[in-house]
Each structure stands twice: as structure tokens, then as C-alpha cells.
Design an enzyme around this catalytic site. Structure first.
Site, PDB file in Angstrom:
ATOM      1  N   ARG A 109       3.271  93.137  96.726  1.00  0.00           N
ATOM      2  CA  ARG A 109       2.913  91.698  96.686  1.00  0.00           C
ATOM      3  C   ARG A 109       3.524  90.918  97.851  1.00  0.00           C
ATOM      4  O   ARG A 109       3.152  91.089  98.954  1.00  0.00           O
ATOM      5  CB  ARG A 109       3.341  91.064  95.343  1.00  0.00           C
ATOM      6  CG  ARG A 109       3.053  91.915  94.090  1.00  0.00           C
ATOM      7  CD  ARG A 109       1.616  91.921  93.686  1.00  0.00           C
ATOM      8  NE  ARG A 109       1.440  92.398  92.322  1.00  0.00           N
ATOM      9  CZ  ARG A 109       0.341  92.989  91.867  1.00  0.00           C
ATOM     10  NH1 ARG A 109      -0.689  93.175  92.635  1.00  0.00           N
ATOM     11  NH2 ARG A 109       0.255  93.388  90.626  1.00  0.00           N
ATOM     12  N   ASP A 154       1.883 103.447  90.403  1.00  0.00           N
ATOM     13  CA  ASP A 154       1.010 102.261  90.342  1.00  0.00           C
ATOM     14  C   ASP A 154       1.819 101.042  89.863  1.00  0.00           C
ATOM     15  O   ASP A 154       1.402 100.305  88.969  1.00  0.00           O
ATOM     16  CB  ASP A 154      -0.222 102.475  89.454  1.00  0.00           C
ATOM     17  CG  ASP A 154      -1.269 101.380  89.683  1.00  0.00           C
ATOM     18  OD1 ASP A 154      -1.055 100.491  90.536  1.00  0.00           O
ATOM     19  OD2 ASP A 154      -2.309 101.413  88.992  1.00  0.00           O
TER      20      ASP A 154
END
Ligand code: DOR
Ligand code: ZN
Ligand code: ZN
Length: 449
Positions: A65, A310
Site C-alpha cells: 500500500r 497475499d
């Protein structure tokens, strides 16, 4: 030659064996793995107390992010979470704000990351429609490309088979793999629309829409498109045995394919929604017990190439909404992956060799991360030290990740990372990040040679 550091009193995983040995490090590289009597003199000695030194883990599926999503995670917290979890290198996904999809957006992320990272970071890029841009972003240092078949990320039309093949061939000419989130968006949308008209808003409805058939259909489509191409396709987070069968068949008939599974698909089932609610929600969703067992069988049969986390952090507010259609899917996984896998080693489900192959060796080979993934002379000194006997309890409230929740919270584990070395530097000791500044580097096909 005098070493900077010697790690001694260790068990060292090298060339498929565990040896009573030590590791000598100089300028961030391994200069010797040998019996202690044969190691050079060093400035500094670190006693590993008989613990096991493994090649630093490489997590090929991580959402770090930052930028406009820094409230979910940033480069510092994400890489801190990695090294606490014994992971020394991560590959960052491109579905960011702004999306990583061309040389300028990639450069922006590299500039931000290189000021703060504690682990090594490589970057995926989404595809641009323009071949020039595909070439430029690879030159800028993208390790791989990523295609989402669930939603448009980047400006390549994901419904256009020819456009996909064109992009895959461009990646292939550049020697760069293409990772695929394989779920057919039309199947998902038609079921989701129907469920929504019925007013269904729970995880059951989400699971119905994200059916294994959506995955199988998307995998079959990509394999059909690339049948006569030399593109290397890596299927992310496979969650059904039907999809695996197709991948196996394609591999046997000569396609360049690989695939990954996540710890949550190997260890959790949809039964968990009863207690965990939407904290468990991820895409593709965890499935039945039968599927979970089939995925383990595939791991044991060496049909799976990689285990990746993930790691997909979201704010708790984004997880705690009423309608499942508004929940952000994703589970933070960097700090739980290795303790969970080592626990399964201790329980006899698979071996340390399997863990190293699936989380270090194969990731290095598949994503061309040269000088990584092995404890060998001349390789980068990325090292994870684990105590196989240590018991612990997962405590999400202590995560370094900004996402302080986990479907594995309060799980008992046996086997934990206790020291992490990144490029020769001790960055994590006994669960604490001790690196003050930057310790990781930006991985690129060029500079990782
Ligand atoms: O669960 C998921 N979360 N699946 C995805 O494909 C995207 C990811 C994210 O970025 O949060
Ligand atoms: Zn995905
Ligand atoms: Zn993902």
C-alpha cells in the site's frame, strides 16, 4: 579475508541439508558457509544457540500500500511486519492508489520505499496498453507484471484476449513473468447481482459469487490464450483442485506456468465465518474442508510451486461493515506465514525442506531474484533464524502491520523466527524490529544479479 560477522553455533540449511556450521558475512554477502573451524576471523560474532538458519523467506505476494492508502499500511510498517515474520524480501502488488502501471508510477514507489524499507522490496506493475510503456516499466525495474481478471487494474482491457496475448508476449520478450489473479469477473458479477437483488448480504452470498468455477474458467482462459506463447504465467492464490488440474496439464504439455497457494487457503475453511465474520473475508475466499485437504495433497505432490501470504491489509473499519458487498477483502499474513508453516512441520505435515523450497528457493528461481533464496557463498546475506522448539501464541494486537487483526489470532504455534538478517544486518531480534534506518534494498532483475 576478515569477515564483518560470523554467525556461529548454528544449524545451517544449505544444499538441501542441515549442517552444524556457521555463516561468514562481508559487505552484505555470504562469503562462507562452513564448519566453524574453517570460517574466517570476524569483527563480530553472533551465537545462534544451536538454532536453524534458513535462507531468508521471499514472499512473492504482498500489498504494501502506502501513498494514498498509507492508512492501511506503509513501506515501513509492511516491511517491519515482513522481517518480524522471518521474511527478508517481498514483492509488492500494483493495485495501489495511484496504480503502479508505468515507469513514472513505479519510480515514485521506488523513491518512497528506498528511504524506509527494512526488508528487500521488488515491484509488480500492472499492464499499460502501450508496448513502449511495458518495456519502459520493465527497464525501470519491475520484477513482474500482474493481471487482475476480477476488475480493471491498469489500462489493459481484460476482456480482450488478443490484447492480453499481446501484453503477455511483450513481457515474455523482456524475460519478465506475469502473475494472474484468476477469477472470471462475469461469472462473479452475474451471481453477485442476483444475490443482491434477493437482499443477501452475508459471507454465504459472497462465497456463492466467488465460486471455484469462476477461478477454473479464468485459469482455462489464460491457458488457452498462452498455449502457443512462451510467456511465463504465475497463477496467484489458487483455491480449487479443478484449477490445479488444468495448470498441471498445461505444464505437462509444455506451457511455462507456476502457481502459489496461501496459508489461509491451506489452514482455514468457510466454517470460520461463523466466528470470524468478515475478518476472514478474502478473495478468492477460503473454501470447504475437502478443498483444503486437496490443496495440501497438491503441496505434497509438488504441484504447488510457492506459498505466499497475499498480505492484504485494510483498516478495521473497512472490515467491520454490515453488508458483505462493502467489506474490503484481504487478510494480513506477513507475521503469521512462517510460524504457521513451522507448526505444520512440527506436526509432521511436511518438512523444513518443503518450506524452504516453497518460500525461498522457488520464489527466487521463478521471479529471477538472483543471489537470493539460498544460503551459499556469494549470495546476499538474507537469513532467517528459527527456533523449531519455541512455542508461542499469535497475538494480532502486537503486529507491526497496521492491520492488527487476523483469523489466526490466538492460535498456538510451535516454531518461530527469532532473528532476521537483511543484507547481512540483524534487523529483527526476538520479535522486535531493531533496525533503525534502511536495511532493505530495491530488488530489480538488473541489480539483483
Ligand atoms: O482479498 C483480496 N485483497 N484479493 C484481491 O485480489 C485484492 C486484495 C487487496 O488488495 O486487498
Ligand atoms: Zn488476488
Ligand atoms: Zn493479493
Amino acid at each position: 579475508m576478515r569477515a564483518d560477522t560470523v554467525l556461529h553455533n548454528a544449524k545451517v540449511y544449505t544444499k538441501g541439508e542441515v549442517l552444524d556450521a556457521g555463516i561468514a558475512i562481508k559487505n552484505g554477502r555470504i562469503i562462507e558457509v562452513a564448519k566453524e573451524a574453517h570460517l574466517p576471523v570476524a569483527e563480530d560474532y553472533i551465537d545462534l544457540n544451536g538454532c536453524l538458519a534458513l535462507p531468508g523467506l521471499i514472499d512473492v505476494h504482498v500489498h504494501l500500500r502506502d501513498q494514498l492508502q498509507a492508512y492501511k499500511e506503509d513501506f515501513r510498517t509492511g516491511t517491519a511486519a515482513a522481517v518480524v515474520g522471518g521474511i527478508t524480501s517481498v514483492l509488492d502488488m500494483p493495485n495501489n492508489q495511484p496504480i503502479t502501471m508505468d515507469s513514472s508510477s513505479l519510480r515514485e514507489r521506488i523513491l518512497l520505499a528506498q528511504q524506509v524499507v527494512v526488508a528487500n522490496v521488488g515491484f509488480y506493475s500492472a499492464f499499460s496498453q502501450k508496448t513502449d510503456e511495458i518495456e519502459e516499466v520493465a527497464r525501470e525495474g519491475a520484477i513482474a507484471f500482474k493481471v487482475y481478471l476480477t476488475s480493471q487494474v491498469g489500462d489493459l482491457d481484460i476482456d480482450d484476449d488478443e490484447a492480453l496475448l499481446h501484453a503477455f508476449n511483450a513481457a515474455s520478450r523482456l524475460g519478465v513473468p506475469v502473475a494472474v489473479h484468476a477469477e472470471d469477473r462475469k461469472i462473479i458479477k452475474s451471481i453477485a447481482d442476483h444475490e443482491q437483488t434477493l437482499g443477501h448480504e452475508t459471507s454465504d452470498a459472497y462465497q456463492k459469487a466467488h465460486t471455484p468455477e469462476a477461478e477454473t474458467k479464468a485459469v482455462a482462459r489464460i491457458l488457452r490464450i498462452t498455449r502457443n506463447s512462451s510467456a511465463h504465467i504465475h497463477f496467484c492464490h489458487i483455491s480449487s483442485s479443478q484449477a490445479l488440474t488444468l495448470i498441471q496439464k498445461a505444464a505437462k504439455s509444455g506451457s511455462r506456468v507456476s502457481c502459489e497457494v496461501t496459508p489461509h487457503h491451506l489452514l482455514l475453511t468457510s466454517q470460520g465465518f461463523k466466528q470470524q465474520g468478515n475478518l476472514l473475508l478474502t478473495d478468492p475466499p477460503v473454501r470447504s474442508r475437502k478443498t483444503m485437504i486437496e490443496l495440501w495433497e497438491a503441496v505434497k505432490a509438488r504441484q504447488i510451486d510457492i506459498i505466499a501470504s497475499d498480505h492484504a491489509p485494510h483498516s478495521i473499519d473497512e472490515k467491520m461493515v454490515d453488508s458483505v458487498w462493502n467489506v474490503k477483502p484481504g487478510i494480513p499474513g506477513l507475521e503469521t506465514l512462517l510460524p504457521l508453516l513451522l507448526t505444520k512441520v512440527n506436526e509432521g505435515w511436511f518438512s523444513v525442506n518443503d518450506v524452504v523450497r516453497l518460500t525461498a528457493e522457488n520464489p527466487a528461481k521463478i521471479f529471477h531474484l538472483n543471489q537470493n533464496g539460498f544460503l551459499r557463498k556469494d549470495y546476499d546475506a538474507n537469513i532467517t533464524v528459527v527456533d523449531m522448539r519455541r512455542k508461542s501464541k499469535i497475538d494480532a494486537s502486537h503486529f507491526y502491520s497496521k492491520a492488527k487483526y487476523s483469523p489466526f489470532d490466538k492460535w498456538d504455534v510451535k516454531g518461530v523466527p527469532i532473528k532476521t538478517f537483511v543484507n547481512g544486518k540483524l534487523v529483527m531480534d526476538e520479535g522486535e524490529v531493531i533496525a533503525k534506518g534502511v536495511a532493505g534494498k530495491i530488488l530489480s532483475p538488473a541489480n539483483s544479479n
